[in-house]
Design a protein around this motif. Structure first.
Motif, mmCIF file in Angstrom:
data_model
loop_
_atom_site.group_PDB
_atom_site.id
_atom_site.type_symbol
_atom_site.label_atom_id
_atom_site.label_comp_id
_atom_site.label_asym_id
_atom_site.label_seq_id
_atom_site.Cartn_x
_atom_site.Cartn_y
_atom_site.Cartn_z
ATOM 1 N N SER A 89 0.601 -1.236 -0.031
ATOM 2 C CA SER A 89 -0.101 0.023 0.004
ATOM 3 C C SER A 89 0.741 1.454 0.026
ATOM 4 O O SER A 89 0.424 2.239 -0.621
ATOM 5 C CB SER A 89 -1.021 -0.092 1.224
ATOM 6 N N ASN A 244 -1.610 -3.439 2.645
ATOM 7 C CA ASN A 244 -1.943 -4.606 1.686
ATOM 8 C C ASN A 244 -0.718 -5.059 0.835
ATOM 9 O O ASN A 244 -0.207 -4.041 0.427
ATOM 10 C CB ASN A 244 -3.136 -4.520 0.907
ATOM 11 N N ARG A 296 -9.151 -1.985 -5.457
ATOM 12 C CA ARG A 296 -8.470 -1.758 -4.167
ATOM 13 C C ARG A 296 -7.403 -0.813 -4.440
ATOM 14 O O ARG A 296 -7.083 -0.033 -3.859
ATOM 15 C CB ARG A 296 -7.971 -3.147 -3.713
ATOM 16 N N GLU A 299 -8.696 2.621 -4.933
ATOM 17 C CA GLU A 299 -9.306 3.226 -3.763
ATOM 18 C C GLU A 299 -8.311 3.454 -2.698
ATOM 19 O O GLU A 299 -8.254 4.688 -2.136
ATOM 20 C CB GLU A 299 -10.313 2.100 -3.289
ATOM 21 N N GLU A 300 -7.356 2.609 -2.579
ATOM 22 C CA GLU A 300 -5.932 3.097 -1.603
ATOM 23 C C GLU A 300 -5.326 4.202 -2.251
ATOM 24 O O GLU A 300 -4.782 4.920 -1.427
ATOM 25 C CB GLU A 300 -5.159 1.881 -1.525
ATOM 26 N N THR A 301 -5.092 4.227 -3.482
ATOM 27 C CA THR A 301 -4.200 5.434 -4.173
ATOM 28 C C THR A 301 -4.813 6.688 -3.550
ATOM 29 O O THR A 301 -4.272 7.665 -3.433
ATOM 30 C CB THR A 301 -4.336 5.331 -5.505
ATOM 31 N N ARG A 303 -7.211 7.124 -1.130
ATOM 32 C CA ARG A 303 -7.275 7.328 0.439
ATOM 33 C C ARG A 303 -5.817 7.924 0.952
ATOM 34 O O ARG A 303 -5.833 9.210 1.625
ATOM 35 C CB ARG A 303 -7.523 5.932 0.979
ATOM 36 N N TRP A 304 -4.785 7.248 0.375
ATOM 37 C CA TRP A 304 -3.574 7.771 1.023
ATOM 38 C C TRP A 304 -3.201 9.164 0.595
ATOM 39 O O TRP A 304 -2.314 9.800 1.185
ATOM 40 C CB TRP A 304 -2.266 6.626 0.593
#
Length: 316
Positions: A89, A244, A296, A299-301, A303-304
């Protein structure tokens, strides 16, 4: 007619390439030094891929820039399935943290499959007054800006996780970046920097030896290997910052090759010995299709990147 023939020849060669893949050893990049959690996960998985696909999968460590050095090497490689990367992640946050990183995770990484979730732990020196997350928050609120916390580097997921904690808890703590997790551990143990975020695996030995105290883990659930450790979400509902770990290839890698690799990953992490190894490390298997992993990563890109922007994090 010539154009139709050319398309037909391309399709035929693609099918032959996919059927023969892999015809030679495959390199798997890891963006961290040997011996760490990411390297260990990669070395557990690689033999399973070799066994399933009949070629050696060779681990190649390219540490630097929280996975950025390896990621940029990956996206410059030929999209033929012979160079892959075991990413995590933190790699997805790199473009937001460091404007010199040209990686676009959504556009340049072809998802292969999820491997596992590798929780982190919030730890403190044994002389620190807080013995729980609730007490940690109370101590930090009573002394804004007095304490410092250690991370393996600016923009690392450990850094981002603590910044997320600061926002969620409404506290002020000074960040002290180190060059890797190994460098910061002695200072946490002797109290020079009394708080830190490290991998749950790295926390187990020193915690059980009484050299540090683990307050909470960043995963949604408690760890089977350390059930006495609470989750951060038990005090701050909804908190989740467990990295992740997943396998990616360069964009443009043939779909048939991606599917072949994805099946081998899913079968590999389902093996009893791999499951046992992951459990010892506090890792939770996260099998997924390329499509699920792609969502995923998106979404994580996002979010962070939001955490980086809100915290004002930048590599100098």
């Amino acid at each position: 007619m010539k154009r139709i023939l050319a398309i037909g020849l391309c399709l035929a060669s693609f099918q032959v390439f996919s059927q023969d893949y892999p015809a030679r050893p495959v390199r798997m990049l890891v963006g961290y030094a040997p011996g760490g959690g990411m390297d260990t996960i990669a070395r557990v998985l690689a033999p399973k891929l070799s066994e399933a696909l009949g070629q050696q999968f060779v681990i190649e460590n390219r540490p630097g820039a929280s996975g950025g050095v390896a990621a940029e090497a990956l996206v410059r490689s030929a999209p033929d399935g012979y160079m892959l990367m075991v990413a995590e992640s933190g790699t997805l946050a790199l473009p937001a943290v460091n404007p010199r990183v040209t990686l676009d995770p959504v556009k340049q990484l072809a998802p292969v499959g999820g491997i596992c979730m590798l929780p982190m732990a919030f730890v403190v020196n044994t002389a620190f007054p807080a013995k729980s997350t609730r007490e940690l928050i109370a101590e930090l609120k009573a002394n804004p800006g007095k304490y410092s916390y250690a991370s393996p580097g600016i923009g690392s997921l450990q850094h981002l996780a603590f910044e997320l904690f600061k926002r969620s808890a409404g506290v002020q703590v000074v960040h002290v970046p180190y060059k890797g997790a190994t460098a910061m551990m002695p200072d946490i143990m002797n109290g020079q920097v009394p708080i830190g975020v490290i991998s749950a695996l790295a926390a187990m030995g020193p915690t059980r030896a009484g050299r540090i105290r683990t307050l909470a883990v960043t995963s949604p659930q408690r760890l089977p290997s350390a059930p006495e450790w609470p989750t951060m979400a038990e005090t701050l509902p909804g908190f989740s910052a467990a990295p992740n770990v997943f396998l990616v290839a360069p964009t443009g890698t043939p779909a048939a090759v991606i599917e072949k690799l994805s099946k081998a990953v899913r079968d590999g992490i389902a093996a009893p010995d791999v499951q046992e190894n992951f459990a010892k490390q506090g890792a939770t298997p996260t099998p997924s299709s390329p499509e699920e992993l792609g969502l995923r990563i998106q979404e994580e890109t996002r979010r962070w990147a939001a955490v980086v922007k809100e915290a004002g994090i930048k590599v100098e």
